[in-house]
Structures are given as structure tokens and as C-alpha cells.
Design a protein around this motif. Structure first.
Motif, PDB file in Angstrom:
ATOM      1  N   THR A   1       0.836  -1.200   0.000  1.00 58.79           N
ATOM      2  CA  THR A   1       0.000   0.000   0.000  1.00 58.79           C
ATOM      3  C   THR A   1       0.867   1.246   0.000  1.00 58.79           C
ATOM      4  OG1 THR A   1      -1.728  -1.223   1.184  1.00 58.79           O
ATOM      5  CG2 THR A   1      -1.883   1.165   1.231  1.00 58.79           C
ATOM      6  N   TRP A   2       1.956   1.218   0.767  1.00 62.24           N
ATOM      7  CA  TRP A   2       2.903   2.339   0.782  1.00 62.24           C
ATOM      8  C   TRP A   2       3.528   2.513  -0.601  1.00 62.24           C
ATOM      9  CZ3 TRP A   2       4.430   5.940   4.407  1.00 62.24           C
ATOM     10  CH2 TRP A   2       5.577   6.660   4.108  1.00 62.24           C
ATOM     11  N   ASN A   3       3.955   1.394  -1.187  1.00 65.19           N
ATOM     12  CA  ASN A   3       4.665   1.435  -2.469  1.00 65.19           C
ATOM     13  C   ASN A   3       3.795   1.905  -3.631  1.00 65.19           C
ATOM     14  OD1 ASN A   3       7.097   0.645  -1.353  1.00 65.19           O
ATOM     15  ND2 ASN A   3       6.758  -1.521  -1.751  1.00 65.19           N
TER      16      ASN A   3
ATOM     17  N   PRO B   1       0.174   6.344   1.330  1.00 58.05           N
ATOM     18  CA  PRO B   1       0.830   6.257   2.643  1.00 58.05           C
ATOM     19  C   PRO B   1      -0.132   6.345   3.831  1.00 58.05           C
ATOM     20  CG  PRO B   1       1.336   8.342   1.567  1.00 58.05           C
ATOM     21  CD  PRO B   1       0.593   7.510   0.572  1.00 58.05           C
ATOM     22  N   GLU B   2      -1.217   7.095   3.699  1.00 60.10           N
ATOM     23  CA  GLU B   2      -2.156   7.209   4.825  1.00 60.10           C
ATOM     24  C   GLU B   2      -2.782   5.860   5.158  1.00 60.10           C
ATOM     25  OE1 GLU B   2      -2.323   9.284   2.147  1.00 60.10           O
ATOM     26  OE2 GLU B   2      -1.595  11.136   3.050  1.00 60.10           O
TER      27      GLU B   2
ATOM     28  N   SER C   1      -1.535   2.958   4.392  1.00 61.04           N
ATOM     29  CA  SER C   1      -0.454   2.109   4.872  1.00 61.04           C
ATOM     30  C   SER C   1      -0.184   2.371   6.347  1.00 61.04           C
ATOM     31  CB  SER C   1       0.812   2.375   4.049  1.00 61.04           C
ATOM     32  OG  SER C   1       1.883   1.625   4.545  1.00 61.04           O
ATOM     33  N   LEU C   2      -0.128   3.635   6.714  1.00 55.40           N
ATOM     34  CA  LEU C   2       0.133   3.987   8.107  1.00 55.40           C
ATOM     35  C   LEU C   2      -0.959   3.444   9.031  1.00 55.40           C
ATOM     36  CD1 LEU C   2       2.175   5.454   9.859  1.00 55.40           C
ATOM     37  CD2 LEU C   2       0.829   7.531   9.551  1.00 55.40           C
TER      38      LEU C   2
ATOM     39  N   TYR D   1      -0.234  -0.225   9.555  1.00 56.46           N
ATOM     40  CA  TYR D   1       0.870  -0.357  10.513  1.00 56.46           C
ATOM     41  C   TYR D   1       0.388  -0.116  11.943  1.00 56.46           C
ATOM     42  CZ  TYR D   1       4.795  -0.706   7.238  1.00 56.46           C
ATOM     43  OH  TYR D   1       5.691  -1.122   6.294  1.00 56.46           O
TER      44      TYR D   1
ATOM     45  N   TYR E   1       8.192  -0.084  10.801  1.00 56.48           N
ATOM     46  CA  TYR E   1       7.157   0.848  11.243  1.00 56.48           C
ATOM     47  C   TYR E   1       7.782   2.170  11.684  1.00 56.48           C
ATOM     48  CZ  TYR E   1       3.033   2.490  13.904  1.00 56.48           C
ATOM     49  OH  TYR E   1       1.970   3.218  14.404  1.00 56.48           O
TER      50      TYR E   1
ATOM     51  N   VAL F   1       8.733   4.134   8.636  1.00 52.66           N
ATOM     52  CA  VAL F   1       7.537   4.694   7.987  1.00 52.66           C
ATOM     53  C   VAL F   1       7.075   5.938   8.738  1.00 52.66           C
ATOM     54  CG1 VAL F   1       5.081   4.269   7.548  1.00 52.66           C
ATOM     55  CG2 VAL F   1       6.779   2.578   6.849  1.00 52.66           C
TER      56      VAL F   1
ATOM     57  N   PHE G   1       6.965   9.851   7.423  1.00 52.57           N
ATOM     58  CA  PHE G   1       5.722  10.613   7.530  1.00 52.57           C
ATOM     59  C   PHE G   1       5.907  11.913   8.306  1.00 52.57           C
ATOM     60  CE2 PHE G   1       2.053   8.535   5.852  1.00 52.57           C
ATOM     61  CZ  PHE G   1       1.009   9.418   6.096  1.00 52.57           C
TER      62      PHE G   1
END
Length: 185
Positions: free
Chosen positions: A44-46, A50-51, A53-54, A57, A74, A77, A81
């Protein structure tokens, strides 16, 4: 009587073995689910979300499976952020299980971003001691000393950088050496 006692003993061993197998299978299933969700967070990050993905995590952290590499990932990441204090909280926890060059550099970078230069320098120094052949910790120390007006310390780190043998040439190392040369002149 001996046969009955031996039979009970055998049955007890079998029950214990079956219980252990069930426990191991249950833990493996739980760990596999965790690892799959972690992989989903990375994907998801890649793909540029990013939101989301975070959030994955964050949820995974609440049920951490004991993998220190998850804590490191984590923490990185969170640092990416811009949540440097939260990142250091996670990375400090990671240090209890895995404390290496990469962890120290990440903690130092977070401290540098939040303006705690002395703590950043301490982490870079520790990373440099862990891997004495790495240029980056010395470079970070050199730039810190130069930016804070500690010219003699900056020059000392620059000279140390220039004396280091280059094992694998790269543009980044060439850039670091060039900046070190400028400070020494």
C-alpha cells in the motif's frame, strides 16, 4: 499393572505432543496472518497510499507479533511521515530486540529533524562504532559540526572521511568525499 501404567504414560505423552502441535499451528497461523497484513502495508505504501499504509501499521502494532524487523520498518515509515518522535518511540522499542547500525542511523535522523542535535550526534557516533567502514555516520557528524560552528571538529571528521578506504565506489561516496575536501581546504 505395569502395562496399564505404561499405557497411561504413553497416552499422556501423546496428549502433550498433540497439544504442542496444536499450539504451534495456532501460533504459525497467527504469525502468517500478521506477516500477510504487514506485506499489504508495504504494498500500500509502495503504490502511493501512505495514509492507508500507516493505518495498517498502526493496527498491526497493537497486535505486534514479536518481529523486531516490523518495529524497525514501522519506525522508518513514521519517520518518513514526519512523525519523528513517534518513530523514535518505536525504534527505541526495536533496540531492545535489534540494535544495529540502521536502527541507530534512523534514530539519529529523527533526532536531527526535531532539533535534538546532541542526541543525533550520539546515535551517529554509535553507528560509526558499529560499522567503522561506513561513510554516512561520519558525514552526518561532519555536517553537524560544520553547521553548528565547530570548525575543528568538522575538519577532524572530514580528515577521517578522506583517510577511509573506499571499498565500493559510488556517486554518494564521491559527493561525501568532495564535501570533506572543501572543509579541509
Amino acid at each position: 499393572r505395569k502395562n496399564i501404567a505404561d499405557g497411561n504414560k504413553t497416552r499422556s505423552y501423546c496428549n502433550s505432543a498433540i497439544g504442542m502441535i496444536i499450539l504451534i499451528c495456532g501460533l504459525s497461523f497467527y504469525d502468517s496472518k500478521f506477516e500477510l497484513k504487514w506485506g499489504n502495508a508495504v504494498r500500500t505504501w509502495n503504490i502511493g497510499n501512505p495514509e492507508a499504509s500507516l493505518e495498517i501499521y498502526r493496527q498491526l502494532y497493537s497486535r505486534w507479533n514479536g518481529n523486531p524487523f516490523f518495529l524497525y520498518n514501522y519506525g522508518r515509515v513514521l519517520g518518513a511521515f514526519g512523525r519523528h518522535c513517534d518513530s523514535n518511540r518505536i525504534l527505541t522499542r526495536c533496540c531492545k530486540y535489534l540494535n544495529d547500525y540502521d536502527v541507530q542511523m534512523a534514530i539519529g535522523d529523527n533526532y536531527r529533524h526535531i532539533g535534538e542535535s546532541d542526541k543525533a550526534c550520539q546515535c551517529y557516533h554509535t553507528a560509526s562504532l558499529m560499522c567503522p567502514n561506513r561513510f554516512l555516520p561520519l558525514y552526518r557528524l561532519m555536517t553537524f559540526y560544520a553547521e553548528s560552528g565547530q570548525v575543528l571538529m568538522a575538519r577532524a571528521k572530514a580528515q577521517q572521511i578522506l583517510k577511509m578506504p573506499v571499498k565500493i565506489p559510488s556517486p554518494r561516496i564521491s559527493q561525501i568525499q568532495e564535501e570533506a575536501k572543501q572543509l579541509v581546504l
